[in-house]
Motif scaffolding. Structure first.
Motif, PDB file in Angstrom:
ATOM      1  N   THR A   1       0.835  -1.204   0.000  1.00  0.00           N
ATOM      2  CA  THR A   1       0.000   0.000   0.000  1.00  0.00           C
ATOM      3  C   THR A   1       0.868   1.251   0.000  1.00  0.00           C
ATOM      4  O   THR A   1       0.515   2.271  -0.598  1.00  0.00           O
ATOM      5  CB  THR A   1      -0.964   0.047   1.205  1.00  0.00           C
ATOM      6  N   HIS A   2       2.026   1.180   0.664  1.00  0.00           N
ATOM      7  CA  HIS A   2       2.945   2.317   0.670  1.00  0.00           C
ATOM      8  C   HIS A   2       3.642   2.466  -0.684  1.00  0.00           C
ATOM      9  O   HIS A   2       3.810   3.590  -1.180  1.00  0.00           O
ATOM     10  CB  HIS A   2       3.979   2.161   1.784  1.00  0.00           C
ATOM     11  N   SER A   3       4.048   1.357  -1.285  1.00  0.00           N
ATOM     12  CA  SER A   3       4.705   1.432  -2.594  1.00  0.00           C
ATOM     13  C   SER A   3       3.801   2.087  -3.626  1.00  0.00           C
ATOM     14  O   SER A   3       4.256   2.902  -4.439  1.00  0.00           O
ATOM     15  CB  SER A   3       5.103   0.032  -3.076  1.00  0.00           C
TER      16      SER A   3
ATOM     17  N   PHE B   1      11.246  -1.432  -5.329  1.00  0.00           N
ATOM     18  CA  PHE B   1      12.401  -0.980  -6.107  1.00  0.00           C
ATOM     19  C   PHE B   1      11.985  -0.609  -7.533  1.00  0.00           C
ATOM     20  O   PHE B   1      12.387   0.429  -8.066  1.00  0.00           O
ATOM     21  CB  PHE B   1      13.478  -2.064  -6.159  1.00  0.00           C
ATOM     22  N   ASN B   2      11.165  -1.467  -8.146  1.00  0.00           N
ATOM     23  CA  ASN B   2      10.785  -1.222  -9.539  1.00  0.00           C
ATOM     24  C   ASN B   2       9.979   0.068  -9.682  1.00  0.00           C
ATOM     25  O   ASN B   2      10.213   0.849 -10.604  1.00  0.00           O
ATOM     26  CB  ASN B   2       9.978  -2.412 -10.071  1.00  0.00           C
ATOM     27  N   SER B   3       9.063   0.293  -8.758  1.00  0.00           N
ATOM     28  CA  SER B   3       8.253   1.510  -8.816  1.00  0.00           C
ATOM     29  C   SER B   3       9.090   2.756  -8.568  1.00  0.00           C
ATOM     30  O   SER B   3       8.714   3.851  -8.993  1.00  0.00           O
ATOM     31  CB  SER B   3       7.116   1.441  -7.793  1.00  0.00           C
TER      32      SER B   3
ATOM     33  N   ALA C   1      16.874  -2.756 -11.894  1.00  0.00           N
ATOM     34  CA  ALA C   1      18.024  -3.657 -11.765  1.00  0.00           C
ATOM     35  C   ALA C   1      18.083  -4.298 -10.382  1.00  0.00           C
ATOM     36  O   ALA C   1      18.565  -5.427 -10.232  1.00  0.00           O
ATOM     37  CB  ALA C   1      19.321  -2.903 -12.043  1.00  0.00           C
ATOM     38  N   ARG C   2      17.608  -3.587  -9.368  1.00  0.00           N
ATOM     39  CA  ARG C   2      17.573  -4.157  -8.011  1.00  0.00           C
ATOM     40  C   ARG C   2      16.335  -5.043  -7.835  1.00  0.00           C
ATOM     41  O   ARG C   2      16.330  -5.942  -6.981  1.00  0.00           O
ATOM     42  CB  ARG C   2      17.569  -3.043  -6.972  1.00  0.00           C
ATOM     43  N   ALA C   3      15.308  -4.785  -8.609  1.00  0.00           N
ATOM     44  CA  ALA C   3      14.067  -5.548  -8.479  1.00  0.00           C
ATOM     45  C   ALA C   3      14.156  -6.924  -9.131  1.00  0.00           C
ATOM     46  O   ALA C   3      13.641  -7.915  -8.599  1.00  0.00           O
ATOM     47  CB  ALA C   3      12.913  -4.756  -9.100  1.00  0.00           C
TER      48      ALA C   3
ATOM     49  N   ILE D   1       7.574  -7.279 -16.602  1.00  0.00           N
ATOM     50  CA  ILE D   1       7.387  -5.836 -16.474  1.00  0.00           C
ATOM     51  C   ILE D   1       8.715  -5.119 -16.261  1.00  0.00           C
ATOM     52  O   ILE D   1       8.984  -4.069 -16.851  1.00  0.00           O
ATOM     53  CB  ILE D   1       6.411  -5.529 -15.319  1.00  0.00           C
ATOM     54  N   ALA D   2       9.572  -5.687 -15.422  1.00  0.00           N
ATOM     55  CA  ALA D   2      10.819  -5.016 -15.046  1.00  0.00           C
ATOM     56  C   ALA D   2      11.949  -5.232 -16.045  1.00  0.00           C
ATOM     57  O   ALA D   2      12.892  -4.435 -16.090  1.00  0.00           O
ATOM     58  CB  ALA D   2      11.261  -5.485 -13.658  1.00  0.00           C
TER      59      ALA D   2
END
Length: 291
Positions: free
Chosen positions: A49-51, A89-91, A96-98, A129-130
């Motif tokens: 929810t925070h992301s 991370f992706n959002s 690259a970290r995701a 997606i990433a």
């Protein structure tokens, strides 16, 4: 898990703040129980929810807390932590970290099939997606589709509508509009056959078909799709800025600028409230609404 609700039943992805309130209300009861796996999953969804609100530090803090409770037997809870860490991370623009996190979740889930199929498919779809390479994206889309079509888990099979949609957009982004249209039509047929219209997913699927038709320069057909969608809102107070936008774009492409102008204005009025649309896109809508 005692009498606790399935977490997905509490989700409204269009209202992450409201969903967070529901999760927060549930948290004290979960903390007082011995359901540690459920506790971890709840914290992971609170993080999501925070992301979705771009509150990435808060998301990572909750995931840090959740991970301290993980044990080796918590396969699905661990997968959910990996997925939400990856999504955060992706959002935030750190694909690259995701990617390693999504891949770890996928590998973990394949060892725990079919119980983990829903989240394994989720991991594959997030890989698509990433992933920056389009060819690799397609492979992950196809892997996710194969799993969703083969799984005995009814909820996991419910991924098909979203997966068709994502695959359609991948082809659209590649400029393969014919293939994109075929996939979008398949997504619409699947949604309708499975009565999948929460929240408004059949309308979204129709919109995607119309968008692909415009890309193919089948403008009269594209316009008809959006006009039909607009008519669905005629007797309600609901408005859809994306429908206004597509109506305007179709009319503009048909050299009907005067008719397009008020739809561009309505699109700008609605879409500027979202808070996440590209500034350039909003500026274009405003410019075209003024003539």
């Amino acid at each position: 898990m005692n009498d606790f609700p399935e977490l997905h039943t509490l989700w409204d992805y269009n209202d992450p703040a409201g969903t967070a309130v529901q999760f927060q209300a549930l948290l004290p009861k979960v903390e007082a129980s011995d359901e540690r796996g459920y506790h971890v999953e709840l914290l992971s969804q609170m993080a999501r929810t925070h992301s979705l609100q771009k509150q990435f530090d808060d998301a990572h803090q909750l995931l840090d807390e959740a991970e301290t409770m993980l044990t080796d037997d918590m396969i699905v809870p661990k997968m959910r932590c990996l997925l939400e860490r990856g999504r955060a991370f992706n959002s935030a623009g750190e694909a690259a970290r995701a990617l390693p996190l999504f891949h770890e979740a996928f590998v973990l889930g394949t060892s725990f099939a079919p119980q983990a199929d829903f989240h394994t498919i989720d991991a594959a779809h997030m890989m698509a997606i990433a992933e920056p390479d389009t060819a690799v994206q397609l492979k992950w889309h196809e892997r996710a589709l194969e799993m969703a079509e083969a799984t005995p888990d009814e909820r996991a099979a419910g991924w098909l509508g979203s997966l068709y949609n994502n695959l359609g957009w991948t082809y659209h982004d590649m400029g393969n509009f014919e293939r994109a249209l075929a996939i979008f039509e398949k997504a619409l047929a699947w949604r309708e056959a499975n009565h999948q219209d929460k929240p408004g997913t059949i309308r979204i699927a129709k919109w995607c078909v119309g968008r692909a038709l415009r890309s193919l320069n089948r403008l009269d057909e594209a316009l008809a799709v959006q006009q039909a969608l607009l008519a669905e809102f005629a007797d309600s107070e609901r408005k859809d800025g994306f429908v206004f936008e597509e109506l305007a774009e179709c009319l503009l492409a048909l050299n009907r600028e005067d008719e397009a102008r008020p739809y561009f204005a309505q699109a700008h009025a609605e879409l500027s409230q979202l808070g996440w649309l590209e500034p350039e896109r909003l500026a274009r809508l405003q410019q075209l609404s003024a003539g």
